[in-house]
Design an enzyme around this catalytic site. Structure first.
Site, PDB file in Angstrom:
ATOM      1  N   ASP A  70      47.554  38.434  36.036  1.00  0.00           N
ATOM      2  CA  ASP A  70      46.614  37.333  35.794  1.00  0.00           C
ATOM      3  C   ASP A  70      45.395  37.455  36.705  1.00  0.00           C
ATOM      4  O   ASP A  70      45.457  38.076  37.775  1.00  0.00           O
ATOM      5  CB  ASP A  70      47.286  35.965  35.965  1.00  0.00           C
ATOM      6  CG  ASP A  70      47.858  35.734  37.353  1.00  0.00           C
ATOM      7  OD1 ASP A  70      48.433  36.676  37.924  1.00  0.00           O
ATOM      8  OD2 ASP A  70      47.720  34.615  37.886  1.00  0.00           O
ATOM      9  N   GLU A 135      50.194  34.461  39.646  1.00  0.00           N
ATOM     10  CA  GLU A 135      50.007  34.564  41.098  1.00  0.00           C
ATOM     11  C   GLU A 135      48.807  33.726  41.510  1.00  0.00           C
ATOM     12  O   GLU A 135      48.811  33.103  42.563  1.00  0.00           O
ATOM     13  CB  GLU A 135      49.784  36.023  41.510  1.00  0.00           C
ATOM     14  CG  GLU A 135      49.988  36.281  43.003  1.00  0.00           C
ATOM     15  CD  GLU A 135      48.738  36.034  43.861  1.00  0.00           C
ATOM     16  OE1 GLU A 135      48.882  35.918  45.078  1.00  0.00           O
ATOM     17  OE2 GLU A 135      47.637  35.967  43.296  1.00  0.00           O
TER      18      GLU A 135
HETATM   19 ZN    ZN Z   1      45.644  39.005  43.853  1.00  0.00          ZN
END
Ligand code: ZN
Length: 376
Positions: A70, A135
């Site tokens: 992501d 994340e």
């Molecule tokens: Zn990163």
């Protein structure tokens, strides 16, 4: 232009618009390269988040590469010199959202595996990839859940290399072998609201709290240690007041600790409570622990990483624990050694995010040498 396999794969990954928590097919693309090498892939989807656990081999020790597909949002695309999801190489730099954080690292690790497995088909132990698409967001359905799943099956990671952009001036100049902890406090000090002209009928929480806040701001928390700077306390928000002739009824204070391994969240909480109690405040205090500190001391993984960097670049590497938290906070508590090594972090999360194209090839060679050191 004749592009290296690492750059080609990085470009294919950046083209997929994987803003958190959308993976947009990145993990499938990575798996299409890993499966022919003998990796078994497992899609672990939690909530909106796709996670990939891919492993080649069934024996220990396990060297896992951890990372995320992501990316953070681009902001207004008109501010970008090139469309953020239409990567280009210009003047030796690869531009695009995720080029540095961290699709370049993902590509570098996949191509490192391709070369390593071709040269070392009978390598020892296992190679694994732990990839999440959550994340940059709340990080609740990503690495933390995959680690839980692995723990329940008693599947252990011995060494974990995280591809977060750790480098400052040249690729490999800095690796992170730990991170500080982050602890938030939300304090409400109670007073008694009243007219400013009749202070004897009120209790001003600002006046009551000021000496306690002063004591907190000047407290000596610890000295740090060989790996960490001293623990710091910072007030991030103060709020009180209802009108110009009113003594406020309460005071809100938000604060944050960035703390090292000389303290724990519990020890800091106790010390804050002791200071507030010493000042005889009436208060409510809530805590949010966003990450415990972790540290990987010098050992097999740190040595292998430093040797690999030296062999490829001739560079001596500095160990650091600076910066914000990372997904390493979820992996380190399992007992794994954790090191972060990735490209330069100068443009991460910014407009016109970019990475020096040749750095990705260098990074891929370093990753390959870490594989050689530990599993060759
Ligand atoms: Zn990163």
């Amino acid at each position: 232009m004749d592009l290296s396999p690492t750059l080609k794969l990085a470009i294919d990954l950046i083209r997929r618009q994987s803003v958190t928590p959308d993976d947009a097919g990145c993990q499938e693309l990575m798996m299409s390269r890993l499966a022919p090498l003998g990796f078994a892939g497992e899609n672990l989807r939690f909530g909106e988040t796709d996670n990939l656990w891919a492993r080649k081999g069934s024996e220990g020790p396990v060297l896992a590469f951890a990372g995320h597909t992501d990316v953070v949002p681009t902001g207004p695309e008109k501010n970008w010199a090139h469309p953020p999801f239409d990567p280009v190489i210009r003047d030796g730099y690869l531009y695009g959202r995720g080029a540095a954080d961290m699709k370049g690292s993902l590509a570098a690790f996949v191509t490192a595996c391709e070369r390593f497995v071709a040269k070392n088909p009978e390598h020892r132990g296992s190679i694994a990839l732990l990839i999440t698409s959550d994340e940059e967001g709340p990080a609740q359905d990503g690495t933390v859940k995959v680690v839980d799943t692995l723990e329940k099956r008693n599947e252990k990671i011995d060494w974990c290399l995280i591809g977060e952009p750790s480098s400052t001036h040249q690729v490999g100049d800095i690796i992170k072998n730990g991170r500080r902890g982050s602890l938030h406090g939300y304090l409400t000090v109670q007073g008694v609201q009243g007219h400013v002209a009749y202070p004897h009928l009120a209790e001003n929480p600002v006046h009551l709290a000021a000496p306690a806040l002063d004591a907190l701001a000047n407290e000596f928390w610890d000295n740090g240690n060989d790996f960490f700077p001293p623990t710091t306390f910072q007030i991030t928000k103060i709020e009180a007041g209802t009108g110009s002739n009113v003594i406020p009824g309460e005071l809100l204070v938000h604060f944050n600790f960035r703390y090292c391994t000389e303290n724990t969240a519990e020890s800091l909480e106790e010390r804050v409570v002791a200071i507030l109690d010493r000042h005889k405040l009436k208060y409510d205090l809530q805590w949010h622990l966003s990450g415990r500190p972790f540290l990987t001391d010098r050992g097999a993984l740190v040595t292998a990483t430093q040797n690999a960097i030296r062999r490829v670049t001739g560079r001596e590497t500095e160990l650091s624990t600076s910066g914000g938290t990372s997904d390493g906070r979820f992996i380190a508590p399992t007992g794994a050694q954790v090191v972060e090594l990735g490209p330069l972090n100068a443009t991460i999360h910014k407009v016109d995010e970019c990475v020096k194209a040749e750095d990705l090839d260098t990074l891929s060679e370093i990753y390959e040498q870490v594989l050689v050191e530990l599993l060759g």
